[in-house]
Write a protein that holds these residues in place. Structure first.
Motif, PDB file in Angstrom:
ATOM      1  N   PHE A 104      11.597  31.578  41.894  1.00  0.00           N
ATOM      2  CA  PHE A 104      10.904  30.686  40.968  1.00  0.00           C
ATOM      3  C   PHE A 104      11.731  29.661  40.416  1.00  0.00           C
ATOM      4  N   LYS A 156      18.455  37.369  28.707  1.00  0.00           N
ATOM      5  CA  LYS A 156      18.483  36.511  29.802  1.00  0.00           C
ATOM      6  C   LYS A 156      17.927  35.274  29.551  1.00  0.00           C
ATOM      7  N   TRP A 210      17.527  43.584  27.619  1.00  0.00           N
ATOM      8  CA  TRP A 210      17.615  42.707  28.585  1.00  0.00           C
ATOM      9  C   TRP A 210      16.792  41.274  28.848  1.00  0.00           C
ATOM     10  N   CYS A 261      21.086  40.874  40.056  1.00  0.00           N
ATOM     11  CA  CYS A 261      21.048  39.469  39.140  1.00  0.00           C
ATOM     12  C   CYS A 261      22.453  38.978  39.391  1.00  0.00           C
ATOM     13  N   PRO A 262      22.599  37.624  39.858  1.00  0.00           N
ATOM     14  CA  PRO A 262      23.583  36.907  40.081  1.00  0.00           C
ATOM     15  C   PRO A 262      24.295  36.509  38.841  1.00  0.00           C
ATOM     16  N   CYS A 282      15.570  40.283  41.000  1.00  0.00           N
ATOM     17  CA  CYS A 282      15.297  41.411  39.911  1.00  0.00           C
ATOM     18  C   CYS A 282      13.719  41.921  40.294  1.00  0.00           C
ATOM     19  N   CYS A 334      18.681  33.139  33.248  1.00  0.00           N
ATOM     20  CA  CYS A 334      18.053  33.395  34.387  1.00  0.00           C
ATOM     21  C   CYS A 334      18.076  32.126  35.398  1.00  0.00           C
ATOM     22  N   VAL A 335      18.174  32.100  36.597  1.00  0.00           N
ATOM     23  CA  VAL A 335      18.113  31.100  37.760  1.00  0.00           C
ATOM     24  C   VAL A 335      17.242  31.006  38.602  1.00  0.00           C
ATOM     25  N   GLY A 336      16.051  32.076  38.323  1.00  0.00           N
ATOM     26  CA  GLY A 336      15.003  32.281  39.399  1.00  0.00           C
ATOM     27  C   GLY A 336      15.198  32.647  40.374  1.00  0.00           C
ATOM     28  N   CYS A 337      16.120  33.336  40.905  1.00  0.00           N
ATOM     29  CA  CYS A 337      16.301  33.849  42.236  1.00  0.00           C
ATOM     30  C   CYS A 337      15.249  34.990  42.464  1.00  0.00           C
ATOM     31  N   GLY A 338      14.816  35.493  41.613  1.00  0.00           N
ATOM     32  CA  GLY A 338      13.828  36.547  42.066  1.00  0.00           C
ATOM     33  C   GLY A 338      14.309  37.920  42.552  1.00  0.00           C
TER      34      GLY A 338
HETATM   35  S1  SF4 Z   1      15.302  36.175  38.692  1.00  0.00           S
HETATM   36 FE1  SF4 Z   1      16.036  38.007  37.822  1.00  0.00          FE
HETATM   37  S2  SF4 Z   1      18.011  38.378  39.061  1.00  0.00           S
HETATM   38 FE2  SF4 Z   1      17.388  36.123  39.274  1.00  0.00          FE
HETATM   39  S3  SF4 Z   1      18.540  35.315  37.789  1.00  0.00           S
HETATM   40 FE3  SF4 Z   1      16.658  35.655  36.986  1.00  0.00          FE
HETATM   41  S4  SF4 Z   1      16.749  37.601  35.776  1.00  0.00           S
HETATM   42 FE4  SF4 Z   1      18.845  37.408  37.499  1.00  0.00          FE
END
Ligand code: SF4
Ligand code: SF4
Length: 386
Positions: free
Chosen positions: A174, A337, A333, A281-282, A356, A350-354
């Protein structure tokens, strides 16, 4: 020099898939340790590469909550997939790092030995836009704050970044909602867009002087208007096909006024407090230290290890843990975030990598949890939701 600022517009170029081999060779010749995606253990992971043949050509991965499946593609796309279980965090902030070793000496004064810095700078091949934003977040915390993490700074120094703009978002991505992708805007030396329509090719843009210098050494031709339009169509299409979406409107405010929302108890019933979400999570950067003594030779070592806020010991203070229940630990958590990270570091955590969502063994989905809290926003205070 840390990869980052653009040094002026450099005309985009186009290369064929064989140009990837030349790119890896050029990076190796310049003394970089090249790390990029490869297929191993049923996943697309990050590892040291000695040639472009090790890239995951013809592979993709389907991702959903608690699901990751490696699959064959029907074409020869090299980057036809989104992020995998690894992130670049493991290169700059490894899971276990020895900080120092002390040895006893005849004079009684211990001799302290610190690890040597890396012998070669790192070249990241295939960093996605969300991951560039994650690296920028970790830089802010570990390099640009009041205290500099020396080991991180040494690993990060002179890293060369080859970004890849995303054409195939994962089912749990996302980044478009978080404003962190799918097209890289900065933080790279070179950015590639893989175009599959018509001729299989890569549109390559330079984001720094050394990126432009390296680009000149590759077998390329000038990009035409059609190439540039095709490159943007790839990322526009990816943005429209994101697997997840998130309403980010005032998330810090939403979370701050919903500390007692009943959803926290609901998620705690499902959460195993395993910490998988933080490990993949990055941006998560919490660590602990372990001291190891060897009575036989009188040496002692201090190791830095990844730690997680889902561990009951992580908030252990003066004889007790501050966050004893899974509810309290999950809330900590998520609120950090998406909420208090803004107060601390000026951005979302959060960068939305998905990752997690994909790697949570019980399929807990941050976008679903936040949507549920928003759906009943304020009802707790009014005594409606229980
Ligand atoms: S989507 Fe989840 S893993 Fe990815 S940056 Fe956001 S919290 Fe971290
Ligand atoms: S949310 Fe999922 S991955 Fe994170 S601690 Fe709970 S069970 Fe583990």
């Amino acid at each position: 020099m840390v990869a980052g600022a653009r040094t002026g517009e450099v005309a985009a170029r186009v290369m064929g898939p064989e140009g990837l081999g030349a790119l890896v060779e050029a990076l190796l010749e310049r003394g970089y340790r090249v790390v990029g995606p490869t297929v191993r253990d049923g996943a697309i992971v990050l590892d040291e590469l000695s040639s472009a043949d090790e890239l995951p050509q013809g592979w993709t991965a389907s991702q959903e909550a608690a699901t990751y499946r490696l699959e064959r593609r029907s074409d020869d796309a090299v980057f036809g997939w989104a992020v995998g279980p690894h992130s670049w965090k493991q290169e700059f902030l490894p899971p276990r790092t020895r900080l120092w070793r002390a040895s006893s000496t005849d004079g009684g004064v211990p001799e302290i030995e610190e690890p040597a810095p890396p012998d070669r700078p790192l070249a990241l091949l295939g960093a996605r836009s969300c991951d560039l934003h994650a690296i920028a977040i970790q830089d802010r915390v570990l390099l640009e704050g009041r205290y500099v993490e020396r080991d991180y700074a040494q690993r990060r120094e002179d890293a060369f970044v080859v970004a890849v703009n995303c054409g195939v978002p994962g089912g749990t991505c996302f980044c478009a909602s978080m404003g962190t992708g799918p097209r890289a805007g900065k933080g790279f030396d070179l950015a590639l867009t893989e175009v599959l329509e018509g001729e299989h090719r890569f549109v390559v843009e330079a984001g720094s002087e050394r990126g432009a210098e390296l680009l000149e050494a590759l077998p390329t031709r000038p990009a035409t208007d059609d190439d540039l339009a095709a490159s943007h169509a790839v990322t526009d299409d990816a943005a429209a096909r994101m697997g997840r979406r998130l309403d980010t409107t005032d998330l810090p405010g939403l979370l701050a006024r919903n500390r007692e929302h009943p959803r926290w108890a609901g998620v705690a019933d499902r959460c195993l407090t395993c910490g998988n979400c933080t490990l993949v999570c990055p941006t998560c950067f919490c660590t602990s230290v372990e001291d190891v003594n060897d009575l036989a030779d009188g040496s002692a070592e201090r190791w830095r290890v990844w730690d997680v806020c889902f561990s009951i010991d992580y908030s252990y203070l003066h004889g007790g843990s501050v966050r004893r229940s899974p509810r309290a630990r999950y809330r900590q958590w998520l609120m950090h975030k998406f909420g208090t990270w803004h107060d601390q570091f000026g951005t979302s955590g959060c960068v939305g990598c998905g990752r997690c969502i994909t790697w949570c063994p019980v399929g807990i989905d941050v976008t679903e949890e936040l949507a549920a809290i928003r759906a009943a926003d304020g009802e707790v205070d009014r005594g409606i939701a229980r």
